[in-house]
Design a protein around this motif. Structure first.
Motif, short mmCIF file in Angstrom:
data_model
loop_
_atom_site.label_atom_id
_atom_site.label_comp_id
_atom_site.label_asym_id
_atom_site.label_seq_id
_atom_site.Cartn_x
_atom_site.Cartn_y
_atom_site.Cartn_z
N THR A 112 0.84 -1.19 0.00
CA THR A 112 0.00 0.00 0.00
C THR A 112 0.87 1.23 0.00
O THR A 112 1.89 1.28 0.69
CB THR A 112 -0.90 0.01 1.26
N THR A 113 0.47 2.22 -0.75
CA THR A 113 1.17 3.49 -0.78
C THR A 113 0.28 4.54 -0.14
O THR A 113 -0.92 4.63 -0.45
CB THR A 113 1.48 3.91 -2.23
N PHE A 114 0.84 5.30 0.77
CA PHE A 114 0.11 6.38 1.41
C PHE A 114 0.71 7.70 0.97
O PHE A 114 1.93 7.87 0.96
CB PHE A 114 0.21 6.28 2.94
N LYS A 115 -0.13 8.64 0.64
CA LYS A 115 0.31 9.99 0.34
C LYS A 115 -0.42 10.92 1.28
O LYS A 115 -1.64 10.84 1.42
CB LYS A 115 0.01 10.36 -1.11
N VAL A 116 0.33 11.76 1.95
CA VAL A 116 -0.25 12.71 2.90
C VAL A 116 -0.04 14.11 2.33
O VAL A 116 1.08 14.52 2.05
CB VAL A 116 0.40 12.59 4.29
N TYR A 117 -1.13 14.83 2.15
CA TYR A 117 -1.06 16.19 1.63
C TYR A 117 -1.40 17.16 2.75
O TYR A 117 -2.46 17.06 3.37
CB TYR A 117 -2.06 16.37 0.48
#
Length: 153
Positions: A5-10
């Motif tokens: 899983t890839t998480f991106k936090v903006y």
């Protein structure tokens, strides 16, 4: 491997360097500070070290013991200086309750606060009826407030 899983936090750019508005900053240092000497008995180094650092940062002088037997011996040597004993309930040599029995024989009016990672009654059965226990894991502010409250009683 190769899956996951890839998480991106903006985050908004305004969040960088955020400071608390002056109207909500505390105007005085927290009340949970002191200058007294506390004897801390804890057999787990990964618990002992941060507790000692926390108490010292709050202004307390700290003596340490790795078990209940060491705690009782240290108390006997430094009883005039010690204002509070912080005892883990489950330790080698002597548990917190047994260490407290020895300390109370030397100075029955000494303030004590127990810590425990065990919620069951079996481990707490030997504690004094009015024992105050801080459950692990605890928040730093909780420990500081409970220590200060016991010292002020």
């Amino acid at each position: 491997p190769g899956h996951g899983t890839t998480f991106k936090v903006y985050l908004p750019s305004e969040a960088i360097g955020v400071t608390v508005a002056p109207e909500v900053q505390p105007t005085e240092p927290p009340r949970a500070r002191g200058k007294e000497t506390i004897l801390v008995a804890e057999d787990e180094p990964f618990v002992l070290k941060p507790v000692v650092q926390l108490l010292e940062k709050a202004g307390y002088r700290v003596l340490t013991a790795e078990n209940g037997l060491q705690a009782a011996e240290l108390f006997e040597r430094h009883r005039a200086e010690i204002s509070l004993v912080l005892l883990d309930v489950v330790m080698p040599e002597l548990g917190g309750a047994e260490a407290w029995e020895r300390i109370a024989q030397i100075a029955p009016n000494t303030r004590v606060l127990f810590t425990s990672g065990y919620a069951d009654a079996h481990h707490r059965r030997r504690l004094p009826e009015d024992a105050e226990v801080v459950d692990k894991p605890f928040r730093t502010i909780e420990l500081l407030e409970r220590v200060r409250r016991r010292l002020d009683e």
